[in-house]
Design a protein around this motif. Structure first.
Motif, PDB file in Angstrom:
ATOM      1  N   GLU A  21     -27.660 -47.045   8.754  1.00  0.00           N
ATOM      2  CA  GLU A  21     -29.091 -46.730   8.847  1.00  0.00           C
ATOM      3  C   GLU A  21     -29.877 -47.651   7.927  1.00  0.00           C
ATOM      4  OE1 GLU A  21     -32.305 -43.748   9.787  1.00  0.00           O
ATOM      5  OE2 GLU A  21     -30.213 -43.512  10.294  1.00  0.00           O
ATOM      6  N   ASP A  22     -30.993 -48.206   8.442  1.00  0.00           N
ATOM      7  CA  ASP A  22     -31.801 -49.125   7.643  1.00  0.00           C
ATOM      8  C   ASP A  22     -32.486 -48.427   6.481  1.00  0.00           C
ATOM      9  OD1 ASP A  22     -31.148 -51.285   9.186  1.00  0.00           O
ATOM     10  OD2 ASP A  22     -32.941 -51.157  10.444  1.00  0.00           O
ATOM     11  N   GLN A  23     -32.902 -47.197   6.681  1.00  0.00           N
ATOM     12  CA  GLN A  23     -33.706 -46.516   5.678  1.00  0.00           C
ATOM     13  C   GLN A  23     -32.925 -45.425   4.967  1.00  0.00           C
ATOM     14  OE1 GLN A  23     -37.155 -45.099   7.674  1.00  0.00           O
ATOM     15  NE2 GLN A  23     -37.867 -47.106   8.255  1.00  0.00           N
ATOM     16  N   SER A  24     -31.643 -45.626   4.753  1.00  0.00           N
ATOM     17  CA  SER A  24     -30.828 -44.550   4.209  1.00  0.00           C
ATOM     18  C   SER A  24     -31.189 -44.217   2.762  1.00  0.00           C
ATOM     19  CB  SER A  24     -29.350 -44.904   4.323  1.00  0.00           C
ATOM     20  OG  SER A  24     -29.103 -46.123   3.659  1.00  0.00           O
ATOM     21  N   HIS A  26     -34.077 -45.694   0.980  1.00  0.00           N
ATOM     22  CA  HIS A  26     -35.343 -46.316   0.612  1.00  0.00           C
ATOM     23  C   HIS A  26     -36.289 -45.313  -0.023  1.00  0.00           C
ATOM     24  CE1 HIS A  26     -34.999 -49.910   3.593  1.00  0.00           C
ATOM     25  NE2 HIS A  26     -34.107 -49.942   2.650  1.00  0.00           N
ATOM     26  N   THR A  27     -37.146 -45.828  -0.877  1.00  0.00           N
ATOM     27  CA  THR A  27     -38.178 -44.983  -1.466  1.00  0.00           C
ATOM     28  C   THR A  27     -39.392 -44.949  -0.544  1.00  0.00           C
ATOM     29  OG1 THR A  27     -39.158 -46.844  -2.646  1.00  0.00           O
ATOM     30  CG2 THR A  27     -37.430 -45.619  -3.802  1.00  0.00           C
ATOM     31  N   VAL A  28     -40.361 -44.130  -0.900  1.00  0.00           N
ATOM     32  CA  VAL A  28     -41.559 -44.001  -0.070  1.00  0.00           C
ATOM     33  C   VAL A  28     -42.303 -45.328  -0.005  1.00  0.00           C
ATOM     34  CG1 VAL A  28     -43.780 -42.836   0.131  1.00  0.00           C
ATOM     35  CG2 VAL A  28     -41.757 -41.548  -0.531  1.00  0.00           C
ATOM     36  N   GLN A  30     -41.112 -48.305  -0.265  1.00  0.00           N
ATOM     37  CA  GLN A  30     -40.386 -49.253   0.578  1.00  0.00           C
ATOM     38  C   GLN A  30     -40.581 -48.923   2.055  1.00  0.00           C
ATOM     39  OE1 GLN A  30     -36.563 -48.666  -1.216  1.00  0.00           O
ATOM     40  NE2 GLN A  30     -36.586 -50.684  -2.161  1.00  0.00           N
ATOM     41  N   ARG A  31     -40.661 -47.643   2.369  1.00  0.00           N
ATOM     42  CA  ARG A  31     -40.901 -47.263   3.764  1.00  0.00           C
ATOM     43  C   ARG A  31     -42.317 -47.619   4.189  1.00  0.00           C
ATOM     44  NH1 ARG A  31     -37.386 -42.211   5.452  1.00  0.00           N
ATOM     45  NH2 ARG A  31     -35.683 -42.493   4.017  1.00  0.00           N
ATOM     46  N   ARG A  33     -43.988 -50.129   3.145  1.00  0.00           N
ATOM     47  CA  ARG A  33     -44.012 -51.580   3.348  1.00  0.00           C
ATOM     48  C   ARG A  33     -43.556 -51.956   4.758  1.00  0.00           C
ATOM     49  NH1 ARG A  33     -40.614 -53.425  -1.057  1.00  0.00           N
ATOM     50  NH2 ARG A  33     -41.589 -52.060  -2.540  1.00  0.00           N
ATOM     51  N   LEU A  34     -42.728 -51.111   5.355  1.00  0.00           N
ATOM     52  CA  LEU A  34     -42.262 -51.389   6.719  1.00  0.00           C
ATOM     53  C   LEU A  34     -43.389 -51.247   7.736  1.00  0.00           C
ATOM     54  CD1 LEU A  34     -38.779 -49.617   6.711  1.00  0.00           C
ATOM     55  CD2 LEU A  34     -39.266 -52.058   6.580  1.00  0.00           C
TER      56      LEU A  34
END
Length: 82
Positions: A21-24, A26-28, A30-31, A33-34
């Protein structure tokens, strides 16, 4: 001859592992930024869609809460007249 050979079955090989999973972890931030990877021409569509879904949810809830003629349960057997 093995019974599985009759049907042409073979044991599954574990070559293809499930992708990680790409977002396993990640912090808020970092998400968030996507979100920059979303094409700019899709942003108005997202806004219109979210307003439409919000209006639909609001009107449904408003109808359920204010309509006094709405039947919320079955008729009792004594009310049917049988």
């Amino acid at each position: 001859m093995h019974p599985t050979r009759v049907f042409g079955m073979r044991p599954t090989l574990a070559r293809f592992a499930a992708p990680k999973e790409d977002q396993s972890a990640h912090t808020v931030s970092q998400r968030l930024r996507l979100l920059k990877r979303i094409p700019p021409e899709l942003i108005p569509l997202g806004i219109v869609l979210s307003v439409a879904v919000s209006a639909g949810i609001y009107s449904s809830i408003h109808k359920l809460m204010t309509d006094k003629t709405l039947r919320l349960s079955r008729n009792k057997p004594e009310d049917r007249g049988h």
